[in-house]
Design a protein around this motif. Structure first.
Motif, PDB file in Angstrom:
ATOM      1  N   MET A   1      -1.716  15.028  -1.241  1.00 45.19           N
ATOM      2  CA  MET A   1      -1.594  14.544  -2.664  1.00 45.19           C
ATOM      3  C   MET A   1      -1.696  12.958  -2.539  1.00 45.19           C
ATOM      4  SD  MET A   1       1.257  15.109  -5.341  1.00 45.19           S
ATOM      5  CE  MET A   1       1.344  14.434  -7.093  1.00 45.19           C
ATOM      6  N   THR A   2      -2.551  12.289  -3.390  1.00 42.14           N
ATOM      7  CA  THR A   2      -2.682  10.913  -3.523  1.00 42.14           C
ATOM      8  C   THR A   2      -1.439  10.466  -4.314  1.00 42.14           C
ATOM      9  OG1 THR A   2      -5.058  11.278  -3.511  1.00 42.14           O
ATOM     10  CG2 THR A   2      -4.303   9.077  -4.338  1.00 42.14           C
ATOM     11  N   PRO A   3      -0.850   9.508  -3.933  1.00 47.27           N
ATOM     12  CA  PRO A   3       0.320   8.900  -4.680  1.00 47.27           C
ATOM     13  C   PRO A   3      -0.138   8.179  -6.019  1.00 47.27           C
ATOM     14  CG  PRO A   3       0.190   8.023  -2.382  1.00 47.27           C
ATOM     15  CD  PRO A   3      -1.053   8.726  -2.675  1.00 47.27           C
ATOM     16  N   LYS A   4       0.761   8.199  -6.940  1.00 48.22           N
ATOM     17  CA  LYS A   4       0.557   7.466  -8.306  1.00 48.22           C
ATOM     18  C   LYS A   4       0.970   5.988  -8.361  1.00 48.22           C
ATOM     19  CE  LYS A   4       0.330  11.595 -10.766  1.00 48.22           C
ATOM     20  NZ  LYS A   4       0.951  12.404 -12.011  1.00 48.22           N
ATOM     21  N   ALA A   5       1.921   5.854  -7.369  1.00 47.95           N
ATOM     22  CA  ALA A   5       2.563   4.423  -7.209  1.00 47.95           C
ATOM     23  C   ALA A   5       3.036   4.168  -5.774  1.00 47.95           C
ATOM     24  CB  ALA A   5       3.657   4.116  -7.962  1.00 47.95           C
ATOM     25  N   VAL A   6       2.960   3.013  -5.372  1.00 45.55           N
ATOM     26  CA  VAL A   6       3.170   2.434  -4.152  1.00 45.55           C
ATOM     27  C   VAL A   6       4.539   1.698  -4.272  1.00 45.55           C
ATOM     28  CG1 VAL A   6       2.647   1.202  -2.136  1.00 45.55           C
ATOM     29  CG2 VAL A   6       0.807   2.627  -3.480  1.00 45.55           C
ATOM     30  N   VAL A   7       5.575   1.776  -3.414  1.00 46.08           N
ATOM     31  CA  VAL A   7       6.669   1.199  -3.304  1.00 46.08           C
ATOM     32  C   VAL A   7       6.970   0.499  -2.062  1.00 46.08           C
ATOM     33  CG1 VAL A   7       9.252   1.351  -3.609  1.00 46.08           C
ATOM     34  CG2 VAL A   7       7.729   3.106  -4.651  1.00 46.08           C
ATOM     35  N   PHE A   8       7.207  -1.104  -2.320  1.00 47.83           N
ATOM     36  CA  PHE A   8       7.259  -1.805  -1.207  1.00 47.83           C
ATOM     37  C   PHE A   8       8.935  -2.295  -0.980  1.00 47.83           C
ATOM     38  CE2 PHE A   8       2.871  -2.471  -1.858  1.00 47.83           C
ATOM     39  CZ  PHE A   8       2.337  -3.165  -0.721  1.00 47.83           C
ATOM     40  N   ASP A   9       9.454  -2.070   0.194  1.00 49.38           N
ATOM     41  CA  ASP A   9      10.347  -3.037   0.448  1.00 49.38           C
ATOM     42  C   ASP A   9      10.251  -4.397   0.655  1.00 49.38           C
ATOM     43  OD1 ASP A   9      13.066  -3.966   1.640  1.00 49.38           O
ATOM     44  OD2 ASP A   9      12.394  -3.472   3.564  1.00 49.38           O
ATOM     45  N   ILE A  10      11.031  -5.268   0.735  1.00 47.49           N
ATOM     46  CA  ILE A  10      10.415  -6.749   0.534  1.00 47.49           C
ATOM     47  C   ILE A  10      10.808  -7.480   1.944  1.00 47.49           C
ATOM     48  CG2 ILE A  10      10.814  -9.155  -0.270  1.00 47.49           C
ATOM     49  CD1 ILE A  10      11.107  -7.848  -3.003  1.00 47.49           C
ATOM     50  N   GLY A  11      11.962  -7.411   2.370  1.00 46.53           N
ATOM     51  CA  GLY A  11      12.419  -7.875   3.797  1.00 46.53           C
ATOM     52  C   GLY A  11      11.837  -7.323   5.053  1.00 46.53           C
ATOM     53  N   ASN A  12      11.026  -7.936   5.865  1.00 46.25           N
ATOM     54  CA  ASN A  12      10.511  -7.365   6.745  1.00 46.25           C
ATOM     55  C   ASN A  12       9.319  -6.525   6.698  1.00 46.25           C
ATOM     56  OD1 ASN A  12      11.762  -8.812   8.820  1.00 46.25           O
ATOM     57  ND2 ASN A  12      13.385  -7.501   8.991  1.00 46.25           N
ATOM     58  N   VAL A  13       8.646  -6.734   5.361  1.00 42.83           N
ATOM     59  CA  VAL A  13       7.566  -6.099   4.967  1.00 42.83           C
ATOM     60  C   VAL A  13       6.344  -6.925   4.136  1.00 42.83           C
ATOM     61  CG1 VAL A  13       6.669  -3.965   3.235  1.00 42.83           C
ATOM     62  CG2 VAL A  13       8.508  -3.711   4.664  1.00 42.83           C
ATOM     63  N   LEU A  14       7.114  -7.774   3.059  1.00 49.15           N
ATOM     64  CA  LEU A  14       6.347  -8.995   2.650  1.00 49.15           C
ATOM     65  C   LEU A  14       6.828 -10.200   3.121  1.00 49.15           C
ATOM     66  CD1 LEU A  14       6.282  -7.248  -0.958  1.00 49.15           C
ATOM     67  CD2 LEU A  14       4.127  -7.711   0.573  1.00 49.15           C
ATOM     68  N   ILE A  15       8.072 -10.472   3.426  1.00 46.09           N
ATOM     69  CA  ILE A  15       8.770 -11.491   3.893  1.00 46.09           C
ATOM     70  C   ILE A  15       9.460 -11.336   5.059  1.00 46.09           C
ATOM     71  CG2 ILE A  15      10.197 -13.544   3.277  1.00 46.09           C
ATOM     72  CD1 ILE A  15       9.768 -12.661   0.483  1.00 46.09           C
ATOM     73  N   GLU A  16       9.280 -12.108   6.055  1.00 46.02           N
ATOM     74  CA  GLU A  16      10.062 -11.894   7.519  1.00 46.02           C
ATOM     75  C   GLU A  16      11.702 -12.216   7.092  1.00 46.02           C
ATOM     76  OE1 GLU A  16       8.692 -13.429  11.237  1.00 46.02           O
ATOM     77  OE2 GLU A  16       6.610 -12.936  10.725  1.00 46.02           O
ATOM     78  N   TRP A  17      12.597 -11.381   7.657  1.00 45.57           N
ATOM     79  CA  TRP A  17      13.986 -11.538   7.411  1.00 45.57           C
ATOM     80  C   TRP A  17      14.734 -11.618   8.847  1.00 45.57           C
ATOM     81  CZ3 TRP A  17      17.652 -13.626   5.038  1.00 45.57           C
ATOM     82  CH2 TRP A  17      19.068 -13.458   5.060  1.00 45.57           C
ATOM     83  N   GLN A  18      14.936 -12.610   9.514  1.00 43.63           N
ATOM     84  CA  GLN A  18      15.489 -12.592  10.864  1.00 43.63           C
ATOM     85  C   GLN A  18      16.433 -13.588  10.890  1.00 43.63           C
ATOM     86  OE1 GLN A  18      14.251 -10.313  13.111  1.00 43.63           O
ATOM     87  NE2 GLN A  18      12.696  -9.403  11.877  1.00 43.63           N
ATOM     88  N   PRO A  19      17.943 -13.546  10.415  1.00 41.68           N
ATOM     89  CA  PRO A  19      18.640 -14.386  10.463  1.00 41.68           C
ATOM     90  C   PRO A  19      18.992 -14.973  12.058  1.00 41.68           C
ATOM     91  CG  PRO A  19      19.216 -12.556   8.766  1.00 41.68           C
ATOM     92  CD  PRO A  19      17.935 -12.413   9.454  1.00 41.68           C
ATOM     93  N   GLU A  20      19.054 -13.892  12.808  1.00 32.93           N
ATOM     94  CA  GLU A  20      19.268 -14.278  14.139  1.00 32.93           C
ATOM     95  C   GLU A  20      18.487 -15.351  14.612  1.00 32.93           C
ATOM     96  OE1 GLU A  20      21.022 -10.082  13.493  1.00 32.93           O
ATOM     97  OE2 GLU A  20      19.437 -11.171  13.003  1.00 32.93           O
ATOM     98  N   ARG A  21      17.138 -14.998  14.654  1.00 33.47           N
ATOM     99  CA  ARG A  21      15.986 -16.256  14.943  1.00 33.47           C
ATOM    100  C   ARG A  21      16.283 -17.369  14.301  1.00 33.47           C
ATOM    101  NH1 ARG A  21      10.500 -14.440  13.046  1.00 33.47           N
ATOM    102  NH2 ARG A  21      11.253 -15.322  11.139  1.00 33.47           N
ATOM    103  N   PHE A  22      16.872 -17.666  13.050  1.00 31.68           N
ATOM    104  CA  PHE A  22      17.097 -18.863  12.523  1.00 31.68           C
ATOM    105  C   PHE A  22      18.403 -19.694  13.312  1.00 31.68           C
ATOM    106  CE2 PHE A  22      19.900 -20.903   9.480  1.00 31.68           C
ATOM    107  CZ  PHE A  22      19.207 -22.083   9.146  1.00 31.68           C
TER     108      PHE A  22
END
Length: 206
Positions: A1-22
């Motif tokens: 079934m073709t989805p009607k909408a797409v849902v994005f997480d943000i951290g580590n999907v659109l923006i890296e989120w790596q506090p330990e690295r920082f």
């Protein structure tokens, strides 16, 4: 079934989120390991994501753990440096979906104040067709209620939704509601999933 909408997480999907690295770059790996062993920084940050005031939470934490007050100040004052860089391919995929008229939602564990900071740095965070931000909803993933709130707010549920997130517990919670899901391990895999779902062509997903 073709989805009607797409849902994005943000951290580590659109923006890296790596506090330990920082923190490794700021205080060295050895002290960072000691910090994260002594203090549940991610748990403290969850309070912000659930809607508590960012400054108040970290001011309280610094008073409770005075030996780490400098590190708490770093987390607070340099937060945007931990939330970096953007994942450009994922941003392109988001825009490609919207160009085709496919609604794109955010579903993210994010604080009220930290989202304000992030939006000053990342213009695409203002471009979602609908935002579902944990700080405003008072509940964080993977609690079932946050997924219910997205369904109620969008009027979509089950197979109508395709959701990507980098955490398997969040993915499992969505799958339990019969959402289509993709565990994000890199933007090319996500691009391939959008192609296989019939939402983008290979050229559009580049």
């Amino acid at each position: 079934m073709t989805p009607k909408a797409v849902v994005f997480d943000i951290g580590n999907v659109l923006i890296e989120w790596q506090p330990e690295r920082f923190f490794d770059t700021q205080i060295g790996e050895e002290r960072r390991r000691a910090l994260f062993a002594a203090v549940d920084l991610h748990g403290i940050n969850d309070r912000v994501d659930a809607g508590e005031n960012f400054t108040a939470v970290f001011t309280q934490a610094a008073s409770e753990y005075p030996e780490w007050s400098t590190e708490f100040a770093l987390w607070h004052d340099c937060w945007i440096e931990m939330a970096a860089p953007r994942i450009d391919h994922s941003v392109r995929l988001m825009r490609a979906l919207q160009t085709k008229g496919i609604p794109v939602f955010s579903l993210t564990n994010f604080g009220i104040e930290t989202m304000v900071i992030a939006r000053k740095e990342y213009e695409f965070l203002d471009a979602f067709d609908h935002d579902f931000i944990s700080g405003h909803m008072g509940v964080i993933k993977p609690a079932s209620r946050i997924y219910e709130l997205l369904e109620e707010g969008s009027g979509l549920s089950g197979n109508d939704l395709l959701f990507t997130d980098d955490r398997i517990d969040n993915i499992n919670a969505a799958a339990a509601r019969s959402w289509q899901t993709h565990l994000f391990e890199g933007p090319q895999g996500w691009a391939d999933r959008l192609i296989s779902a019939g939402l983008l062509t290979s050229e559009e997903a580049r």
